[in-house]
Write a protein that holds these residues in place. Structure first.
Motif, PDB file in Angstrom:
ATOM      1  N   LEU A  77      -6.054  19.797   0.295  1.00 11.39           N
ATOM      2  CA  LEU A  77      -5.350  20.961  -0.146  1.00 11.39           C
ATOM      3  C   LEU A  77      -3.976  20.600  -0.477  1.00 11.39           C
ATOM      4  O   LEU A  77      -3.207  21.091  -1.261  1.00 11.39           O
ATOM      5  CB  LEU A  77      -5.417  21.851   1.132  1.00 11.39           C
ATOM      6  CG  LEU A  77      -4.600  23.005   1.115  1.00 11.39           C
ATOM      7  CD1 LEU A  77      -5.406  24.237   2.066  1.00 11.39           C
ATOM      8  CD2 LEU A  77      -3.145  22.964   1.589  1.00 11.39           C
ATOM      9  N   ARG A 104      -3.086  19.433  -4.111  1.00  8.32           N
ATOM     10  CA  ARG A 104      -3.012  20.529  -4.936  1.00  8.32           C
ATOM     11  C   ARG A 104      -1.954  21.236  -4.930  1.00  8.32           C
ATOM     12  O   ARG A 104      -1.043  21.686  -5.796  1.00  8.32           O
ATOM     13  CB  ARG A 104      -4.201  21.287  -4.935  1.00  8.32           C
ATOM     14  CG  ARG A 104      -4.372  22.444  -5.765  1.00  8.32           C
ATOM     15  CD  ARG A 104      -4.917  21.802  -7.010  1.00  8.32           C
ATOM     16  NE  ARG A 104      -5.187  22.878  -8.174  1.00  8.32           N
ATOM     17  CZ  ARG A 104      -6.239  23.159  -8.342  1.00  8.32           C
ATOM     18  NH1 ARG A 104      -7.300  23.059  -7.447  1.00  8.32           N
ATOM     19  NH2 ARG A 104      -6.472  24.062  -9.226  1.00  8.32           N
ATOM     20  N   GLU A 123      -7.682  19.474 -10.333  1.00  4.96           N
ATOM     21  CA  GLU A 123      -8.886  18.850  -9.613  1.00  4.96           C
ATOM     22  C   GLU A 123      -9.763  17.427  -9.941  1.00  4.96           C
ATOM     23  O   GLU A 123      -9.652  16.885  -8.918  1.00  4.96           O
ATOM     24  CB  GLU A 123      -9.964  20.131 -10.055  1.00  4.96           C
ATOM     25  CG  GLU A 123     -11.386  19.871  -8.886  1.00  4.96           C
ATOM     26  CD  GLU A 123     -12.196  20.731  -9.487  1.00  4.96           C
ATOM     27  OE1 GLU A 123     -13.464  20.409  -9.749  1.00  4.96           O
ATOM     28  OE2 GLU A 123     -11.949  21.972  -9.360  1.00  4.96           O
ATOM     29  N   TYR A 178     -14.731  17.131  -3.814  1.00  3.16           N
ATOM     30  CA  TYR A 178     -13.437  17.617  -3.795  1.00  3.16           C
ATOM     31  C   TYR A 178     -13.290  18.904  -3.556  1.00  3.16           C
ATOM     32  O   TYR A 178     -12.559  19.402  -2.818  1.00  3.16           O
ATOM     33  CB  TYR A 178     -12.225  17.161  -4.829  1.00  3.16           C
ATOM     34  CG  TYR A 178     -11.008  17.779  -4.711  1.00  3.16           C
ATOM     35  CD1 TYR A 178     -10.126  17.071  -3.709  1.00  3.16           C
ATOM     36  CD2 TYR A 178     -10.916  18.793  -5.405  1.00  3.16           C
ATOM     37  CE1 TYR A 178      -8.779  17.631  -3.850  1.00  3.16           C
ATOM     38  CE2 TYR A 178      -9.497  19.571  -5.304  1.00  3.16           C
ATOM     39  CZ  TYR A 178      -8.585  18.672  -4.634  1.00  3.16           C
ATOM     40  OH  TYR A 178      -7.277  19.238  -4.607  1.00  3.16           O
ATOM     41  N   LEU A 237     -11.708  20.936  -0.451  1.00  2.00           N
ATOM     42  CA  LEU A 237     -10.938  22.148  -0.582  1.00  2.00           C
ATOM     43  C   LEU A 237     -11.170  23.657  -0.037  1.00  2.00           C
ATOM     44  O   LEU A 237     -10.307  24.176   0.498  1.00  2.00           O
ATOM     45  CB  LEU A 237     -10.186  22.287  -2.013  1.00  2.00           C
ATOM     46  CG  LEU A 237      -9.454  23.087  -2.624  1.00  2.00           C
ATOM     47  CD1 LEU A 237      -7.872  22.579  -2.005  1.00  2.00           C
ATOM     48  CD2 LEU A 237      -9.212  23.153  -3.967  1.00  2.00           C
ATOM     49  N   CYS A 281      -8.954  25.568   3.328  1.00  2.00           N
ATOM     50  CA  CYS A 281      -8.427  27.071   2.912  1.00  2.00           C
ATOM     51  C   CYS A 281      -8.577  27.948   3.949  1.00  2.00           C
ATOM     52  O   CYS A 281      -9.229  27.844   4.728  1.00  2.00           O
ATOM     53  CB  CYS A 281      -9.461  27.534   1.604  1.00  2.00           C
ATOM     54  SG  CYS A 281      -9.322  27.039   0.093  1.00  2.00           S
TER      55      CYS A 281
END
Length: 319
Positions: A103, A106, A113, A127, A131, A135
């Motif tokens: 996370l 990003r 990505e 990945y 992710l 979240c």
């Protein structure tokens, strides 16, 4: 001056790249482990390692390589002992460290990505799964889009509001990495010598004086107690020394008792009566009287006192 090797990266390009990564790298490291000091140790190690490897890489690969080195440092692969995420960043405390790294690459690193997956050594599907696990979730357990936006805004605000002293620390880490200087970790830095407060000695002096005063009073009381005469004795001075002298023997007065009117009973006579074979008989007067008439009573019991039975005629004829 030695000529620069063709394999060495341009110093200006390397310095510019590290300057552009240091702020994001510091925030990534601090939020990944939950401890800014621990994060700075990881960032310094990644900067030194990247400087050593940048010469063998094309500049297009520098971003992925730098984030890969930073995410792989031991300090960022587990939460720190003093890890904490508070306020608007509290949602970062829930994911596992590996998912949290996906996370943060990003939201902090700004990687796409494919780049983030490569930095973590994952394929795109792996990945995306990491992710999704990291979240924010709503009360029903579904991905929370509003929570994702709130967390992204909080991270961006944190990036913009780094204080000047923090930026100065990051600049020093970058310059040391470019110079090839190894910076000791904050945990390994010896602590500054503590300032010792001046020793106040007057309480100890007062305590010693008080103890001496108590000891003197105890000695005076002991001497007073020892100077008192003992019961039944007196202390006399002899040749300048004190000697204990016993009092003279008491006078014993003997007084004869008046003669008694009742003759004294000797114990031997009493004991002789008790030792007599017929003591029990002699002690009982009635029994003694019966004993004295024993012969008469024996004759009487034998038949002297029994009436004679009259003779029968048949008996005379038989005779």
């Amino acid at each position: 001056m030695a000529p620069t090797s063709a394999s060495d990266p341009p110093p200006a390009a390397l310095a510019a790249f590290l300057r552009g990564c240091e702020r994001r790298g510091a925030v990534f490291a601090a939020l990944q482990c939950g401890d800014p000091d621990r994060g700075d140790v990881a960032l310094a190690a990644a900067l030194r390692a990247f400087r050593a490897k940048a010469a063998a890489l094309p500049m297009a690969d520098w971003p992925v390589r730098f984030w890969s080195l930073l995410a792989a440092t031991p300090q960022l692969r587990a939460d720190g002992a003093h890890a904490q995420w508070s306020g608007s960043l509290a949602a970062l405390a829930n994911p596992a460290p590996a998912d949290r790294a996906a996370l943060l690459l990003r939201l902090v690193g700004g990687l796409q990505e494919a780049e983030a997956a490569q930095a973590l050594g994952l394929d795109n599907a792996g990945y995306r799964d990491a992710l999704a696990r990291a979240c924010p979730r709503d009360a029903a357990g579904h991905p929370d889009a509003a929570g994702w936006r709130a967390l992204a805004e909080a991270i961006q605000q944190h990036l913009r509001e780094l204080p000047p002293d923090r930026l100065a620390t990051l600049a020093r880490l970058r310059e040391d990495a470019l110079a090839g200087t190894r910076i000791p970790s904050p945990a390994a830095t010896p602590p500054a010598p503590a300032v010792t407060a001046p020793v106040r000695r007057w309480p100890w002096i007062l305590l010693v004086a008080l103890l001496l005063l108590v000891a003197g009073a105890a000695g005076w009381w002991w001497d007073r107690q020892g100077a008192r005469p003992l019961s039944g004795a007196s202390v006399a001075a002899a040749d300048g020394d004190s000697a204990l002298v016993l009092p003279p023997d008491p006078v014993i007065t003997v007084v004869d008792l008046p003669a008694a009117d009742v003759p004294a009973v000797r114990a031997d006579a009493v004991m002789a009566a008790h030792e007599h074979a017929d003591f029990a008989l002699l002690a009982d007067a009635d029994e003694e009287a019966l004993a004295r008439e024993a012969d008469f009573l024996a004759w009487y019991v034998a038949g002297a006192g029994v009436p004679q039975t009259p003779a029968v005629e048949g008996d005379d004829a038989a005779r």
